[in-house]
Enzyme design. Sequence first.
Site, PDB file in Angstrom:
ATOM      1  N   CYS A 158     -10.636   8.445   4.644  1.00  9.86           N
ATOM      2  CA  CYS A 158     -10.657   7.381   5.565  1.00  9.86           C
ATOM      3  C   CYS A 158     -11.093   8.574   7.082  1.00  9.86           C
ATOM      4  O   CYS A 158     -11.370   8.650   7.992  1.00  9.86           O
ATOM      5  CB  CYS A 158     -10.090   6.314   6.628  1.00  9.86           C
ATOM      6  N   THR A 196     -16.668 -17.663   4.188  1.00 12.42           N
ATOM      7  CA  THR A 196     -16.338 -18.217   2.512  1.00 12.42           C
ATOM      8  C   THR A 196     -16.029 -17.423   1.586  1.00 12.42           C
ATOM      9  O   THR A 196     -16.047 -15.810   1.878  1.00 12.42           O
ATOM     10  CB  THR A 196     -18.200 -17.910   2.145  1.00 12.42           C
ATOM     11  N   GLY A 256      -7.800  -4.011  -3.284  1.00 11.07           N
ATOM     12  CA  GLY A 256      -8.010  -3.585  -3.907  1.00 11.07           C
ATOM     13  C   GLY A 256      -8.397  -2.882  -5.376  1.00 11.07           C
ATOM     14  O   GLY A 256      -7.843  -2.149  -6.442  1.00 11.07           O
TER      15      GLY A 256
END
Lengths: 380, 380
Positions: free
Chosen positions: A322, A236, A199
């Site tokens: 990264c 969740t 995203g």
Amino acid sequence: MIYLDNSATTKPYSDVLDAYIKVSRDFFGNPSSLHPAGKQAERLLKQTREMAARLLNVKPAEILFTSGGTEGNNLAIKGTARRHKNRGKHLITTEAEHPSSFETFQELEREGFEVTWLPADETGTIKIEDLKAALRDDTILVSLIHVNNELGSVNPVVEAGEYLKKYPKIRFHVDHVQGIGKVPLRLTDAGIDFCTISGHKFHGVKGTGLLFAREGTVLSPLFSGGSQEWQMRAGTENPAGAAAMVKALRIHLEKSVSGNEKLNLITGGLIASLNDIRGIVVNTPEARAPHIVNFSVPGLKPEVLVQAYGEKGIYVSTKSACSSREPEPSRVLSACGFSREVAASGIRVSLSYDNTEEDIHTFLNYTKEIVPSLLEVAAK
Amino acid sequence: MIYLDNSATTKPYSDVLDAYIKVSRDFFGNPSSLHPAGKQAERLLKQTREMAARLLNVKPAEILFTSGGTEGNNLAIKGTARRHKNRGKHLITTEAEHPSSFETFQELEREGFEVTWLPADETGTIKIEDLKAALRDDTILVSLIHVNNELGSVNPVVEAGEYLKKYPKIRFHVDHVQGIGKVPLRLTDAGIDFCTISGHKFHGVKGTGLLFAREGTVLSPLFSGGSQEWQMRAGTENPAGAAAMVKALRIHLEKSVSGNEKLNLITGGLIASLNDIRGIVVNTPEARAPHIVNFSVPGLKPEVLVQAYGEKGIYVSTKSACSSREPEPSRVLSACGFSREVAASGIRVSLSYDNTEEDIHTFLNYTKEIVPSLLEVAAK
């Protein structure tokens, strides 16, 4: 600020943040709860999943929400390897993957899998013949990065997917994190089993991602627990994060319609101009995604150049975020056969649809000024 | 709405959402990037980690940001088992864990580990003697849930930690997701190596969590890739999520100072009143956390009762949200020795510091009305 590090991360759109807040506030229930607050959240998550599926032209049951690109790559790769190890223990990927795939395959090697690392050449891509030659009876997974995150080169994933249709027992995963929108990729009937997107690479929020998992595929989960996300990713759900990501995806794909041509012109001009500056070599190949340009200034430490740009309010990067802390030359550029000097001095300029020609004009003017002067200092 | 399902999830505080937005907008850089936007995000993340460490009285290097409780439990448990399997393959946990631990241990059994499942009795807790008796030379991990998510009972984790200090090669993990704030737990020098908490259980945002990992411990990562989070959790960090969670943690811990006594009084009164209603049995034991009350109405399907409450705007749950879709009796209540009838009809009421006596008054009045009438219908 002239932000030219959009392959590291992007600024969330304000509509995206509005969606995040609205869902967090008005749909805060746990989607697994049976009461109305839970059911409202569940419904919203379902609609979000349907919207994601429409945008990607796949089925809602093929969308798996994750915490990002690293999770998506890990889940698809480790999940396939561990799930199907009884079928075979041979995996195929490339030498020029993002760390979240590269390190994952290294981990699987330690677990006892055998990995064929396809070579990439100076165009940053593999040869489809090499892939074909690497296939074996015990091959269970092929994983390719679509758009290379450092070079902007484009692997032949469509050709690979077509070819791999002949091998229905081999799973094919595409790391589409840099490609989404920028280099459109059809997922339906393309021979692609898994496809990772993240995203925050297209103006969504961090901590969100999506894994396309073709109907009929199964994965050994990274997270055991509840039965969320088709029993492949316990925990969740995060409806606010998912809604924000899917809103960003919609805006991103809308902008891509005219945006890619515009970006392509801008970066084409940038490459031409960089080629004219003495001391600079452009590493990005001719066939490329529209938004990434990689160049080197042999003899110059890239951190020094990044800092000089930073002082002028221009933000670019060395290699992938990264791996930007590692002092070694770029693993990706080295793997593609660039010399140590070039691999050790790479600079990545990465655009979003919101960058302008003016941004690149400013960048170029400063480059023409700073590169010769830094080279002069370095030569002393 | 009277929201009494705070153990499933909580409504984010508005200050928490403000923090999320501010960080997403003003610190959107990738913390691994070397330019000023990256460094600002990195600094903010560092401050957030330091704040979390101060609040938990541990070191910043002992804080590992995750995507939530399920990830934290999976990372601590699988990460320890896989990392230390050469030392031994024996693990110890309880029969009454949350699915994110329970299923993780089941997965590890399939991987070849041997698990001792400590029994829990009707108080919902294990006996420390059972733990002591289960320890073996090849034991590498003990994992206990602190506050039981269905019953509100409190396992003797402090005693366990003290005892396990004698076994420096055994790692001790505590699932503190329901306990945080409500049942204070000292982490320094407590013999606890890993401790999981989840942001959305204390008015933070979903998709955020934290794993305390004591200095000197190592874990086999679930996500391979970049070197973020002390090389134990690859992937672009989520500074907005972390900042929102830590802000929620601060508010939550502040409220806990007077809040626990208040909650304890309210739920004590609730238990006394429920005991007086014919047809209801209270399952939560006397020694308990202040915020969870579990009761059953044998003979009544709990979904029916949850729905009846829901129609009145009162939100409670059956078992854990992560297992609420399964039609079977509660695994946790069954494991604790409750009869099938009781285990199949459990209702959980879970409070936050923001619930009032008035909320419980309304809940009780409606319970007195609806339970007898539903029982009458069920008996027909």
